[in-house]
Design an enzyme around this catalytic site. Structure first.
Site, PDB file in Angstrom:
ATOM      1  N   HIS A   1     -40.656  29.843 -23.097  1.00  0.00           N
ATOM      2  CA  HIS A   1     -41.431  28.754 -22.486  1.00  0.00           C
ATOM      3  C   HIS A   1     -42.193  29.252 -21.264  1.00  0.00           C
ATOM      4  O   HIS A   1     -41.891  30.305 -20.717  1.00  0.00           O
ATOM      5  CB  HIS A   1     -40.550  27.561 -22.088  1.00  0.00           C
ATOM      6  CG  HIS A   1     -39.492  27.873 -21.078  1.00  0.00           C
ATOM      7  ND1 HIS A   1     -38.239  28.307 -21.420  1.00  0.00           N
ATOM      8  CD2 HIS A   1     -39.492  27.809 -19.717  1.00  0.00           C
ATOM      9  CE1 HIS A   1     -37.507  28.489 -20.325  1.00  0.00           C
ATOM     10  NE2 HIS A   1     -38.244  28.203 -19.272  1.00  0.00           N
TER      11      HIS A   1
ATOM     12  N   HIS B   1     -42.872  29.840 -13.709  1.00  0.00           N
ATOM     13  CA  HIS B   1     -42.295  31.049 -14.307  1.00  0.00           C
ATOM     14  C   HIS B   1     -42.583  31.104 -15.805  1.00  0.00           C
ATOM     15  O   HIS B   1     -42.970  30.108 -16.405  1.00  0.00           O
ATOM     16  CB  HIS B   1     -40.777  31.142 -14.055  1.00  0.00           C
ATOM     17  CG  HIS B   1     -39.946  30.056 -14.687  1.00  0.00           C
ATOM     18  ND1 HIS B   1     -39.590  28.901 -14.037  1.00  0.00           N
ATOM     19  CD2 HIS B   1     -39.382  29.966 -15.917  1.00  0.00           C
ATOM     20  CE1 HIS B   1     -38.844  28.152 -14.829  1.00  0.00           C
ATOM     21  NE2 HIS B   1     -38.699  28.778 -15.989  1.00  0.00           N
TER      22      HIS B   1
ATOM     23  N   GLU C   1     -38.063  34.599 -16.146  1.00  0.00           N
ATOM     24  CA  GLU C   1     -36.733  34.180 -16.583  1.00  0.00           C
ATOM     25  C   GLU C   1     -36.432  34.913 -17.886  1.00  0.00           C
ATOM     26  O   GLU C   1     -37.291  35.005 -18.755  1.00  0.00           O
ATOM     27  CB  GLU C   1     -36.735  32.662 -16.811  1.00  0.00           C
ATOM     28  CG  GLU C   1     -35.403  32.099 -17.287  1.00  0.00           C
ATOM     29  CD  GLU C   1     -35.440  30.578 -17.499  1.00  0.00           C
ATOM     30  OE1 GLU C   1     -36.546  30.002 -17.610  1.00  0.00           O
ATOM     31  OE2 GLU C   1     -34.353  29.966 -17.528  1.00  0.00           O
TER      32      GLU C   1
HETATM   33 CO    CO Z   1     -37.268  28.128 -17.454  1.00  0.00          CO
END
Ligand code: CO
Length: 134
Positions: free
Chosen positions: A7, A79, A130
């Site tokens: 994502h 992020h 991440e």
């Molecule tokens: Co995230």
């Protein structure tokens, strides 16, 4: 080593407006608002054919995205999340390459119930990264 883009997270000052933008202007499928008090955010998931966008809004005191929104009042990309097969192996390899892992360096259970780590933006082209064990 990194796999699929899981994502992209976008911090937003107004979750209703951001959700309407993705749903109505961009024509995307969006989820209801999901409160994640453990992570200090309320999230709306935007489902795309090949990945997800997560609209993040601060929840409660000490939200990890509050300072980001102070600096970026109209919102912005917060992020990117890449999938890895083995998060410990990925972490150790990245550390051996000199990358900095945020926090205590141990994986935490992320917003999707899977182990995650965050990597220092200065080591990754100015972008918070991440890693999520897929
Ligand atoms: Co995230």
């Amino acid at each position: 080593m990194i796999g699929r883009l899981n994502h992209v997270a976008i911090a937003v000052p107004d979750l209703e407006v951001a959700t309407a933008t993705y749903r109505d202007t961009l024509g995307a499928i969006v989820s209801a608002q999901i409160a994640e008090p453990d992570h200090g955010v309320t999230v709306v998931f935007v489902k795309l054919p090949n990945t997800k966008i997560e609209l993040l809004h601060p929840l409660g005191e000490n939200s990890p995205i509050a300072a980001f929104l102070d600096k970026n009042p109209s919102g912005g990309m917060h992020h990117v999340c890449y999938e890895v097969d083995d998060i410990i192996k990925a972490r150790d390899q990245m550390k051996s390459e000199g990358a900095r892992v945020l926090g205590d360096g141990e994986p935490k259970i992320g917003a999707h119930g899977k182990p995650v780590l965050f990597l220092h933006p200065k080591d990754f082209c100015g972008t918070l990264v991440e890693l999520e064990q897929a």
